[in-house]
Write a protein that holds these residues in place. Structure first.
Motif, PDB file in Angstrom:
ATOM      1  N   ALA A   1       0.841  -1.200   0.000  1.00 12.02           N
ATOM      2  CA  ALA A   1       0.000   0.000   0.000  1.00 12.02           C
ATOM      3  C   ALA A   1       0.875   1.248   0.000  1.00 12.02           C
ATOM      4  CB  ALA A   1      -0.893   0.015   1.252  1.00 12.02           C
ATOM      5  N   PRO A   3       1.643   5.130   0.695  1.00 11.76           N
ATOM      6  CA  PRO A   3       1.135   6.114   1.649  1.00 11.76           C
ATOM      7  C   PRO A   3       0.202   7.103   0.960  1.00 11.76           C
ATOM      8  CG  PRO A   3       3.548   6.119   1.582  1.00 11.76           C
ATOM      9  CD  PRO A   3       3.084   5.151   0.558  1.00 11.76           C
ATOM     10  N   ARG A   4      -0.875   7.451   1.632  1.00 14.94           N
ATOM     11  CA  ARG A   4      -1.774   8.472   1.097  1.00 14.94           C
ATOM     12  C   ARG A   4      -1.233   9.849   1.425  1.00 14.94           C
ATOM     13  NH1 ARG A   4      -7.338   6.885   3.745  1.00 14.94           N
ATOM     14  NH2 ARG A   4      -7.590   9.106   3.339  1.00 14.94           N
ATOM     15  N   GLY A   6      -0.820  13.014   3.297  1.00 19.49           N
ATOM     16  CA  GLY A   6      -1.037  13.252   4.721  1.00 19.49           C
ATOM     17  C   GLY A   6      -0.398  12.190   5.577  1.00 19.49           C
ATOM     18  N   TYR A   7      -0.044  11.063   4.952  1.00 17.78           N
ATOM     19  CA  TYR A   7       0.722  10.046   5.647  1.00 17.78           C
ATOM     20  C   TYR A   7       2.070  10.009   4.957  1.00 17.78           C
ATOM     21  CZ  TYR A   7      -3.679   8.217   7.437  1.00 17.78           C
ATOM     22  OH  TYR A   7      -4.882   8.074   8.054  1.00 17.78           O
ATOM     23  N   PHE A   8       3.108   9.788   5.701  1.00 14.00           N
ATOM     24  CA  PHE A   8       4.345   9.516   4.982  1.00 14.00           C
ATOM     25  C   PHE A   8       5.162   8.483   5.712  1.00 14.00           C
ATOM     26  CE2 PHE A   8       5.444  13.041   7.701  1.00 14.00           C
ATOM     27  CZ  PHE A   8       6.760  12.811   8.084  1.00 14.00           C
ATOM     28  N   TYR A   9       5.870   7.708   4.933  1.00 13.31           N
ATOM     29  CA  TYR A   9       6.640   6.649   5.532  1.00 13.31           C
ATOM     30  C   TYR A   9       7.915   7.203   6.094  1.00 13.31           C
ATOM     31  CZ  TYR A   9       9.278   2.561   6.546  1.00 13.31           C
ATOM     32  OH  TYR A   9      10.004   1.622   7.206  1.00 13.31           O
ATOM     33  N   THR A  10       8.199   6.859   7.318  1.00 12.05           N
ATOM     34  CA  THR A  10       9.454   7.319   7.876  1.00 12.05           C
ATOM     35  C   THR A  10      10.165   6.171   8.567  1.00 12.05           C
ATOM     36  OG1 THR A  10       8.452   7.869   9.968  1.00 12.05           O
ATOM     37  CG2 THR A  10       8.539   9.602   8.311  1.00 12.05           C
ATOM     38  N   GLY A  11       9.419   5.274   9.173  1.00 16.23           N
ATOM     39  CA  GLY A  11      10.031   4.272  10.022  1.00 16.23           C
ATOM     40  C   GLY A  11      10.634   4.952  11.223  1.00 16.23           C
ATOM     41  N   GLN A  12      10.182   6.176  11.446  1.00 17.90           N
ATOM     42  CA  GLN A  12      10.870   7.068  12.368  1.00 17.90           C
ATOM     43  C   GLN A  12       9.937   7.855  13.250  1.00 17.90           C
ATOM     44  OE1 GLN A  12      13.288   9.497   9.819  1.00 17.90           O
ATOM     45  NE2 GLN A  12      14.983   8.164  10.406  1.00 17.90           N
ATOM     46  N   PRO A  14       9.519  11.650  15.492  1.00 18.97           N
ATOM     47  CA  PRO A  14       9.969  13.039  15.337  1.00 18.97           C
ATOM     48  C   PRO A  14      11.427  13.214  15.776  1.00 18.97           C
ATOM     49  CG  PRO A  14       7.759  13.019  16.205  1.00 18.97           C
ATOM     50  CD  PRO A  14       8.200  11.570  16.143  1.00 18.97           C
ATOM     51  N   ASP A  15      11.844  12.469  16.796  1.00 20.59           N
ATOM     52  CA  ASP A  15      13.223  12.604  17.288  1.00 20.59           C
ATOM     53  C   ASP A  15      14.260  12.196  16.249  1.00 20.59           C
ATOM     54  OD1 ASP A  15      12.273  13.516  19.654  1.00 20.59           O
ATOM     55  OD2 ASP A  15      12.759  11.734  20.822  1.00 20.59           O
ATOM     56  N   THR A  16      13.983  11.125  15.503  1.00 21.80           N
ATOM     57  CA  THR A  16      14.973  10.729  14.493  1.00 21.80           C
ATOM     58  C   THR A  16      14.958  11.708  13.322  1.00 21.80           C
ATOM     59  OG1 THR A  16      13.433   9.179  13.476  1.00 21.80           O
ATOM     60  CG2 THR A  16      14.943   8.290  15.118  1.00 21.80           C
ATOM     61  N   ILE A  17      13.802  12.290  13.051  1.00 18.88           N
ATOM     62  CA  ILE A  17      13.749  13.323  12.004  1.00 18.88           C
ATOM     63  C   ILE A  17      14.593  14.525  12.420  1.00 18.88           C
ATOM     64  CG2 ILE A  17      12.230  15.023  10.875  1.00 18.88           C
ATOM     65  CD1 ILE A  17      10.069  12.814  10.861  1.00 18.88           C
ATOM     66  N   LEU A  18      14.466  14.929  13.685  1.00 16.51           N
ATOM     67  CA  LEU A  18      15.288  16.039  14.196  1.00 16.51           C
ATOM     68  C   LEU A  18      16.769  15.741  13.997  1.00 16.51           C
ATOM     69  CD1 LEU A  18      13.614  16.894  17.636  1.00 16.51           C
ATOM     70  CD2 LEU A  18      13.789  18.407  15.668  1.00 16.51           C
TER      71      LEU A  18
END
Lengths: 161, 161
Positions: A1, A3-4, A6-12, A14-18
């Motif tokens: 499937a 991602p629609r 408004g959804y995004f795949y991160t496997g993460q 917010p802390d790992t994004i930072l």
């Protein structure tokens, strides 16, 4: 499937994004211009230069124009309250001297330098480029630049919209 | 459809996550202890205090212990290279004075103060609490503290793991 919107795949989280976004920030996009002075200049001249250029650190260069030392406001204040005539004291006597100088390069991360400034308890490091005979000073990275990087991270969203 | 593990709904980009996480950082979790000095102390004593406490800014308090001024290394260096005897100059003559002092409060955000430090071109602001007769100094927020906040953002992930 897939991602629609408004959804995004991160496997993460917010802390790992930072961590990842911060790790992308490079010195070359945040440093200031260096202000340099020669080794035989007087401490008095160095103070004047600091006020004229409105900086808290000066980089001292040798006859080849290569990094020889670093001078902080603290170094100069220490001499200024002493009994010596500041016109008679060359900066080479009071500066922090190579090889005991922390520095960074163009491609280092802002995070690396932030850690360096905290660990060494200093306000600024020169940004340098390796030359045959030593280090050429090409920039200045300070806690002010780190503070600006911090603000830029928070404002990216507004800036891009 | 509910998000699967590995996807999460945000309606957001990494940039908006950055903005939101940074906006959550409060002064009360990042400030340092203040170092204060009285209005009638000499400029010489202020310099000594700066070296002993290893700080770049002192906060000047009046007889009621309330904020009266701020002294920076730059203020003291300017006096130190002048012709006056620093033992004879009280800090009240050279400090930045209320109401021309930038300050912050416990619940302000780190981002607000980062912007304040950049805009005013200063290194530190007092963290204050409003009292009946003026402002009580309860902390010190500097570019060093902002640099530490920047590093903490990047390292959260490691710290929590």
């Amino acid at each position: 499937a897939r991602p629609r919107v408004g959804y995004f795949y991160t496997g993460q989280t917010p802390d790992t994004i930072l961590s990842e976004e911060i790790a992308k920030l490079k010195i070359k996009n945040f440093h200031s211009s260096p202000v340099v002075i020669t080794e035989n200049a007087s401490a008095y001249k160095a103070v004047c230069e600091m006020f004229v250029e409105d900086v808290g650190s000066l980089f001292v260069v040798n006859d080849d124009g290569l990094l020889a030392g670093v001078l902080s406001r603290k170094d100069l204040l220490r001499i200024a309250i002493g009994s010596q005539d500041m016109n008679q004291v060359p900066v080479s006597v009071i500066m922090s001297r190579m090889p005991n100088i922390a520095y960074c390069k163009h491609n280092d991360t802002v995070l690396d330098v932030a850690l360096l400034l905290i660990t060494k308890e200093i306000d600024a490091v020169p940004v340098v480029r390796q030359k045959e005979k030593g280090l050429e000073v090409i920039g200045r990275m300070t806690k002010t630049n780190i503070t600006k990087a911090f603000v830029s991270l928070a404002n990216r969203n507004n800036v891009r919209k």
